[in-house]
Enzyme design. Sequence first.
Site, PDB file in Angstrom:
ATOM      1  N   ILE A   1       0.416  13.725   2.894  1.00 12.77           N
ATOM      2  CA  ILE A   1       1.315  13.427   1.784  1.00 12.77           C
ATOM      3  C   ILE A   1       0.551  13.624   0.477  1.00 12.77           C
ATOM      4  O   ILE A   1      -0.569  13.106   0.323  1.00 12.77           O
ATOM      5  CB  ILE A   1       1.837  11.971   1.880  1.00 12.77           C
ATOM      6  CG1 ILE A   1       2.527  11.750   3.226  1.00 12.77           C
ATOM      7  CG2 ILE A   1       2.772  11.658   0.716  1.00 12.77           C
ATOM      8  CD1 ILE A   1       2.645  10.285   3.631  1.00 12.77           C
TER       9      ILE A   1
ATOM     10  N   VAL B   1       0.574   4.041   1.963  1.00 12.93           N
ATOM     11  CA  VAL B   1       0.835   4.697   3.247  1.00 12.93           C
ATOM     12  C   VAL B   1       0.277   3.882   4.417  1.00 12.93           C
ATOM     13  O   VAL B   1      -0.804   3.318   4.336  1.00 12.93           O
ATOM     14  CB  VAL B   1       0.273   6.152   3.264  1.00 12.93           C
ATOM     15  CG1 VAL B   1      -1.224   6.198   3.024  1.00 12.93           C
ATOM     16  CG2 VAL B   1       0.634   6.892   4.541  1.00 12.93           C
TER      17      VAL B   1
ATOM     18  N   THR C   1      -6.907   0.268   7.872  1.00 18.94           N
ATOM     19  CA  THR C   1      -7.191  -0.437   6.623  1.00 18.94           C
ATOM     20  C   THR C   1      -6.240  -1.609   6.437  1.00 18.94           C
ATOM     21  O   THR C   1      -6.649  -2.720   6.083  1.00 18.94           O
ATOM     22  CB  THR C   1      -7.060   0.535   5.428  1.00 18.94           C
ATOM     23  OG1 THR C   1      -7.933   1.644   5.645  1.00 18.94           O
ATOM     24  CG2 THR C   1      -7.407  -0.146   4.120  1.00 18.94           C
TER      25      THR C   1
ATOM     26  N   ASP D   1      -0.957   4.779   7.695  1.00 18.54           N
ATOM     27  CA  ASP D   1      -1.386   5.970   8.434  1.00 18.54           C
ATOM     28  C   ASP D   1      -1.934   5.535   9.796  1.00 18.54           C
ATOM     29  O   ASP D   1      -1.174   5.357  10.748  1.00 18.54           O
ATOM     30  CB  ASP D   1      -2.419   6.731   7.591  1.00 18.54           C
ATOM     31  CG  ASP D   1      -2.934   7.972   8.286  1.00 18.54           C
ATOM     32  OD1 ASP D   1      -2.226   8.529   9.136  1.00 18.54           O
ATOM     33  OD2 ASP D   1      -4.070   8.394   7.985  1.00 18.54           O
ATOM     34  N   THR D   2      -3.246   5.320   9.886  1.00 20.66           N
ATOM     35  CA  THR D   2      -3.807   4.838  11.158  1.00 20.66           C
ATOM     36  C   THR D   2      -3.587   3.335  11.333  1.00 20.66           C
ATOM     37  O   THR D   2      -3.764   2.798  12.416  1.00 20.66           O
ATOM     38  CB  THR D   2      -5.324   5.078  11.222  1.00 20.66           C
ATOM     39  OG1 THR D   2      -5.955   4.276  10.235  1.00 20.66           O
ATOM     40  CG2 THR D   2      -5.658   6.544  11.010  1.00 20.66           C
TER      41      THR D   2
ATOM     42  N   ASP E   1       0.868  -1.188   0.000  1.00 22.27           N
ATOM     43  CA  ASP E   1       0.000   0.000   0.000  1.00 22.27           C
ATOM     44  C   ASP E   1       0.902   1.234   0.000  1.00 22.27           C
ATOM     45  O   ASP E   1       2.096   1.122   0.256  1.00 22.27           O
ATOM     46  CB  ASP E   1      -0.931  -0.017   1.218  1.00 22.27           C
ATOM     47  CG  ASP E   1      -2.209   0.787   0.980  1.00 22.27           C
ATOM     48  OD1 ASP E   1      -2.306   1.487  -0.045  1.00 22.27           O
ATOM     49  OD2 ASP E   1      -3.119   0.709   1.829  1.00 22.27           O
TER      50      ASP E   1
HETATM   51  P1  G4P Z   1      -3.833   2.561   6.718  1.00 24.21           P
HETATM   52  O1  G4P Z   1      -4.396   1.305   7.298  1.00 24.21           O
HETATM   53  O2  G4P Z   1      -3.080   2.295   5.445  1.00 24.21           O
HETATM   54  O3  G4P Z   1      -3.070   3.374   7.709  1.00 24.21           O
HETATM   55  O4  G4P Z   1      -5.011   3.447   6.171  1.00 24.21           O
HETATM   56  P2  G4P Z   1      -6.083   4.405   6.842  1.00 24.21           P
HETATM   57  O5  G4P Z   1      -7.313   3.605   7.061  1.00 24.21           O
HETATM   58  O6  G4P Z   1      -5.508   5.128   7.990  1.00 24.21           O
HETATM   59  O7  G4P Z   1      -6.248   5.426   5.629  1.00 24.21           O
HETATM   60  C1  G4P Z   1      -7.463   5.902   5.153  1.00 24.21           C
HETATM   61  C2  G4P Z   1      -7.295   6.493   3.767  1.00 24.21           C
HETATM   62  O8  G4P Z   1      -6.534   7.689   3.857  1.00 24.21           O
HETATM   63  C3  G4P Z   1      -6.539   5.612   2.779  1.00 24.21           C
HETATM   64  O9  G4P Z   1      -7.083   5.822   1.511  1.00 24.21           O
HETATM   65  C4  G4P Z   1      -5.132   6.199   2.766  1.00 24.21           C
HETATM   66  O10 G4P Z   1      -4.492   5.940   1.545  1.00 24.21           O
HETATM   67  C5  G4P Z   1      -5.447   7.665   2.933  1.00 24.21           C
HETATM   68  N1  G4P Z   1      -4.355   8.459   3.478  1.00 24.21           N
HETATM   69  C6  G4P Z   1      -3.893   8.460   4.744  1.00 24.21           C
HETATM   70  N2  G4P Z   1      -2.914   9.361   4.896  1.00 24.21           N
HETATM   71  C7  G4P Z   1      -2.735   9.943   3.682  1.00 24.21           C
HETATM   72  C8  G4P Z   1      -1.852  10.987   3.206  1.00 24.21           C
HETATM   73  O11 G4P Z   1      -1.025  11.553   3.936  1.00 24.21           O
HETATM   74  N3  G4P Z   1      -1.986  11.323   1.908  1.00 24.21           N
HETATM   75  C9  G4P Z   1      -2.880  10.748   1.069  1.00 24.21           C
HETATM   76  N4  G4P Z   1      -2.932  11.161  -0.198  1.00 24.21           N
HETATM   77  N5  G4P Z   1      -3.743   9.748   1.482  1.00 24.21           N
HETATM   78  C10 G4P Z   1      -3.647   9.371   2.784  1.00 24.21           C
HETATM   79  P3  G4P Z   1      -8.341   4.983   1.022  1.00 24.21           P
HETATM   80  O12 G4P Z   1      -9.582   5.579   1.598  1.00 24.21           O
HETATM   81  O13 G4P Z   1      -8.086   3.554   1.287  1.00 24.21           O
HETATM   82  O14 G4P Z   1      -8.391   5.239  -0.486  1.00 24.21           O
HETATM   83  P4  G4P Z   1      -7.300   5.385  -1.642  1.00 24.21           P
HETATM   84  O15 G4P Z   1      -6.917   6.829  -1.636  1.00 24.21           O
HETATM   85  O16 G4P Z   1      -6.128   4.500  -1.357  1.00 24.21           O
HETATM   86  O17 G4P Z   1      -8.070   4.973  -2.824  1.00 24.21           O
HETATM   87 MG    MG Z   2      -4.860   3.726   0.287  1.00 19.72          MG
END
Ligand code: G4P
Ligand code: MG
Length: 174
Positions: free
Chosen positions: A153, A97, A103, A99-100, A95
């Site tokens: 980011i 990032v 996911t 982050d939390t 993946d």
């Molecule tokens: P994690 O388990 O990988 O930490 O994911 P988490 O649920 O915390 O992240 C929720 C969504 O927020 C994810 O996207 C993740 O990619 C996005 N995200 C978190 N931090 C950043 C950041 O600093 N920059 C950007 N651009 N995105 C961030 P998602 O809802 O799964 O969708 P997608 O964007 O991957 O399609």
């Molecule tokens: Mg993502």
Amino acid sequence: MDTKIYVTYNDIHQAVKRLAERVKESGFEPDVIVAIGSGGFIPARILKTFINRPIFAVGISYYGIDNKPMDVPQKIQWIDEVQQKLTGKKILLIDEVDDTRMTLSYCLEELISHDPDEIAVLVIHNKKKVKGAQFPKEITRYFAAFDVEDRWIRYPWDAEDINTHDDLAASSRS
Ligand code: G4P
Ligand code: MG
């Protein structure tokens, strides 16, 4: 002041190459790559250049297809028809990032339920912060290209104007 972290395609490519080298040095030889969409898709394709394995894509998001936020991650797309192919296999989960970690952990629990031999986690950025979830105990291999402060980011694939994005990345470096 703009405290966002701007990342270019070139940065991603180089980071993935270094990660692939670290995976090889660790002795981990994955059978398959599983990419978490959508952020993991482009890194996964770059990874395939260095670790040539089939890519399975999963879509997981806190936002449903109607774009409404959910309490738990939702499967947008899952690999039901191929999940039996994961049993006994070594999986490299990628993946963009960590982050939390919510996911990622949800996805790992789902993958573990199909009894793989081993799963390694690979991300471009790991945010240094208190995580909302922990990795399952089965996860012993974790590779992050960058440990970063808890800032937003900006990835190149989100850029509406890639030249402006690259300029901002360059000026944040100088
Ligand atoms: P994690 O388990 O990988 O930490 O994911 P988490 O649920 O915390 O992240 C929720 C969504 O927020 C994810 O996207 C993740 O990619 C996005 N995200 C978190 N931090 C950043 C950041 O600093 N920059 C950007 N651009 N995105 C961030 P998602 O809802 O799964 O969708 P997608 O964007 O991957 O399609
Ligand atoms: Mg993502």
